[in-house]
Design an enzyme around this catalytic site. Sequence first.
Site, PDB file in Angstrom:
ATOM      1  N   LYS A   1       8.579 -16.956 -10.759  1.00  0.00           N
ATOM      2  CA  LYS A   1       7.885 -15.788 -11.413  1.00  0.00           C
ATOM      3  C   LYS A   1       6.692 -16.499 -12.340  1.00  0.00           C
ATOM      4  O   LYS A   1       7.116 -17.281 -13.072  1.00  0.00           O
ATOM      5  CB  LYS A   1       8.774 -15.105 -12.337  1.00  0.00           C
ATOM      6  CG  LYS A   1       8.095 -13.687 -12.820  1.00  0.00           C
ATOM      7  CD  LYS A   1       8.937 -12.839 -14.012  1.00  0.00           C
ATOM      8  CE  LYS A   1       8.146 -11.985 -14.441  1.00  0.00           C
ATOM      9  NZ  LYS A   1       8.837 -11.375 -15.552  1.00  0.00           N
TER      10      LYS A   1
ATOM     11  N   PRO B   1      -3.671 -11.658  10.687  1.00  0.00           N
ATOM     12  CA  PRO B   1      -3.980 -11.543  11.939  1.00  0.00           C
ATOM     13  C   PRO B   1      -4.061  -9.849  12.170  1.00  0.00           C
ATOM     14  O   PRO B   1      -3.143  -9.122  11.613  1.00  0.00           O
ATOM     15  CB  PRO B   1      -2.847 -12.036  12.866  1.00  0.00           C
ATOM     16  CG  PRO B   1      -1.779 -12.214  11.886  1.00  0.00           C
ATOM     17  CD  PRO B   1      -2.359 -12.388  10.431  1.00  0.00           C
TER      18      PRO B   1
ATOM     19  N   ILE C   1      -2.479  -7.547  14.341  1.00  0.00           N
ATOM     20  CA  ILE C   1      -1.686  -7.323  15.201  1.00  0.00           C
ATOM     21  C   ILE C   1      -1.691  -6.663  16.269  1.00  0.00           C
ATOM     22  O   ILE C   1      -1.522  -7.116  17.452  1.00  0.00           O
ATOM     23  CB  ILE C   1      -0.074  -6.879  14.553  1.00  0.00           C
ATOM     24  CG1 ILE C   1       0.196  -7.447  13.217  1.00  0.00           C
ATOM     25  CG2 ILE C   1       1.077  -6.780  15.332  1.00  0.00           C
ATOM     26  CD1 ILE C   1       1.213  -7.080  12.281  1.00  0.00           C
TER      27      ILE C   1
ATOM     28  N   ASN D   1       1.065  -1.046  -0.104  1.00  0.00           N
ATOM     29  CA  ASN D   1       0.082  -0.013  -0.059  1.00  0.00           C
ATOM     30  C   ASN D   1       0.885   1.275  -0.177  1.00  0.00           C
ATOM     31  O   ASN D   1       2.044   1.098  -0.053  1.00  0.00           O
ATOM     32  CB  ASN D   1      -1.108  -0.004   1.276  1.00  0.00           C
ATOM     33  CG  ASN D   1      -0.333  -0.238   2.414  1.00  0.00           C
ATOM     34  OD1 ASN D   1       0.573   0.853   2.792  1.00  0.00           O
ATOM     35  ND2 ASN D   1      -0.276  -1.146   3.009  1.00  0.00           N
TER      36      ASN D   1
HETATM   37  N1  CTP Z   1      -3.609  -3.085  12.423  1.00  0.00           N
HETATM   38  C1  CTP Z   1      -2.850  -4.086  12.964  1.00  0.00           C
HETATM   39  N2  CTP Z   1      -3.149  -5.371  12.201  1.00  0.00           N
HETATM   40  C2  CTP Z   1      -3.836  -5.418  11.021  1.00  0.00           C
HETATM   41  C3  CTP Z   1      -4.766  -4.490  10.560  1.00  0.00           C
HETATM   42  C4  CTP Z   1      -4.551  -3.263  11.387  1.00  0.00           C
HETATM   43  O1  CTP Z   1      -2.223  -4.198  13.772  1.00  0.00           O
HETATM   44  N3  CTP Z   1      -3.915  -6.685  10.403  1.00  0.00           N
HETATM   45  C5  CTP Z   1      -3.748  -1.967  13.338  1.00  0.00           C
HETATM   46  C6  CTP Z   1      -3.148  -0.628  12.498  1.00  0.00           C
HETATM   47  O2  CTP Z   1      -1.648  -0.550  12.690  1.00  0.00           O
HETATM   48  C7  CTP Z   1      -3.828   0.444  12.887  1.00  0.00           C
HETATM   49  C8  CTP Z   1      -4.986  -0.075  13.365  1.00  0.00           C
HETATM   50  O3  CTP Z   1      -5.041  -1.560  13.474  1.00  0.00           O
HETATM   51  O4  CTP Z   1      -3.203   0.975  14.358  1.00  0.00           O
HETATM   52  C9  CTP Z   1      -6.400   0.228  12.438  1.00  0.00           C
HETATM   53  O5  CTP Z   1      -6.038   0.056  11.311  1.00  0.00           O
HETATM   54  P1  CTP Z   1      -7.033   0.099   9.963  1.00  0.00           P
HETATM   55  O6  CTP Z   1      -6.537  -0.512   8.926  1.00  0.00           O
HETATM   56  O7  CTP Z   1      -7.596   1.344  10.031  1.00  0.00           O
HETATM   57  O8  CTP Z   1      -8.173  -0.834  10.627  1.00  0.00           O
HETATM   58  P2  CTP Z   1      -8.761  -2.255  10.361  1.00  0.00           P
HETATM   59  O9  CTP Z   1      -8.923  -2.977  11.716  1.00  0.00           O
HETATM   60  O10 CTP Z   1      -8.199  -2.943   9.335  1.00  0.00           O
HETATM   61  O11 CTP Z   1     -10.539  -1.946   9.996  1.00  0.00           O
HETATM   62  P3  CTP Z   1     -10.936  -1.523   8.391  1.00  0.00           P
HETATM   63  O12 CTP Z   1      -9.837  -1.536   7.568  1.00  0.00           O
HETATM   64  O13 CTP Z   1     -12.126  -1.936   8.388  1.00  0.00           O
HETATM   65  O14 CTP Z   1     -10.977   0.183   8.630  1.00  0.00           O
END
Ligand code: CTP
Length: 403
Positions: free
Chosen positions: A288, A307, A309, A209
């Site tokens: 590849k 997961p 995290i 991303n």
């Molecule tokens: N985060 C994480 N592990 C993941 C997804 C998110 O640790 N697999 C943490 C990010 O570092 C951030 C927070 O959770 O601090 C929120 O991340 P975000 O992407 O905004 O939220 P999601 O829980 O993925 O929800 P959504 O994408 O539906 O908004």
Amino acid sequence: MTTNPLANKHITLAVTGGIAAYKACELVRLFVKAGAVVQVVMTEAAARFVGPLTFETLSGRPVALDLFSGKMPHLALTREKTDLLLVAPASANILAKAAQGIADDLVSTLIAGRNCPLAVAPAMNDKMWTNAPNQRNIALLKQDGVHIFGPACGELACGVSGSGRMLEPQQLMACARRVLTPQILAGKKVLVTAGPTYEPIDPVRGITNLSSGKQGYAVAQAAFEAGADVELVSGPTGLRAPYGVKLVKTDTALSMKAAVDKAAPQADIFISVAAVADWHVRAPSSQKIKKASLQGSQPMIALEENPDILAETAKANKRLYCVGFAAETQNVESYAREKLNRKGLSLVVGNNAGFALGADVNSVVFVTKNASVAFEGISKQEVACRLINAIACDLGLCKGENL
Ligand code: CTP
């Protein structure tokens, strides 16, 4: 609270004789750019390496050189408001004088008569650095509360590689900022994640991303400057590790989780800034993937959920103060509050995803159980400083302030 500890600070920069004196020029420029007032003083030996005119032009102030110029400059300078006396580069000679209280020229006299914190940035050949008397002097200076910035290990002017290289100007800035920042997180261990994750599809392609890592790196730096012991677990970014911060490089969400699992039990505060991919490829190809092998059909890539995290870390480490970031495109505050509750967090920073990704500025809202506060269009460094302050206040570590 201040978000720029160098603004309007008076710094006396003492330059002593060594080839690293040329790096002190850049240091003056950086201090001035950060809003500090810089008074340069030089030893005679330093003036043989770099002309005083260079420092005069960069600092906008006459350089003090001579103890016997008639106006007792050493006394005038110690009477002036000074927030930090920094000796950079600091030769073995000036370290010996400072450790023993010898005052026989302008710089050593200033050191002996100072009424402000003293920091030194040693710069010398590795043999001189490891020389027993020099090491004894460093130990004495430490006992006296002198801040020792560096030195680094690396290429030295004499052609060999070893210890004794002066820190780079940017690193010295970080050290100076730490000395001038209230140590509200002293003794605390802070774990930060930053950057994107990278999920391979095959050896040359992957899912990632647009996260640049800038916000997470700024948070790690601000935590270091506030006195914390910081570990930064980073996905792939083009950024240099902030000085003083332990960097652990990861790529996939699973490798980031493994690094966090290892560090979290020892940490007091976990700040999860990383933009973690929500899915990884179930079976990445070890070769590849060739277009021809698909015979004109669309590639099918099966994904599996990663997961969370942050949520899992918060659940497994009940005494850890956990902070999340919520990158949203709408309803920032209410989604941030929802994440606070769902993931069991102490604080969530809501921000506008479209606005913040890759940019240098951010608009954020800090949300805790009982409060929320918004900041519009501030730099990522300022977000970081305000966040560290908000965490410390919420933990009761800064008196008289709250979120
Ligand atoms: N985060 C994480 N592990 C993941 C997804 C998110 O640790 N697999 C943490 C990010 O570092 C951030 C927070 O959770 O601090 C929120 O991340 P975000 O992407 O905004 O939220 P999601 O829980 O993925 O929800 P959504 O994408 O539906 O908004």
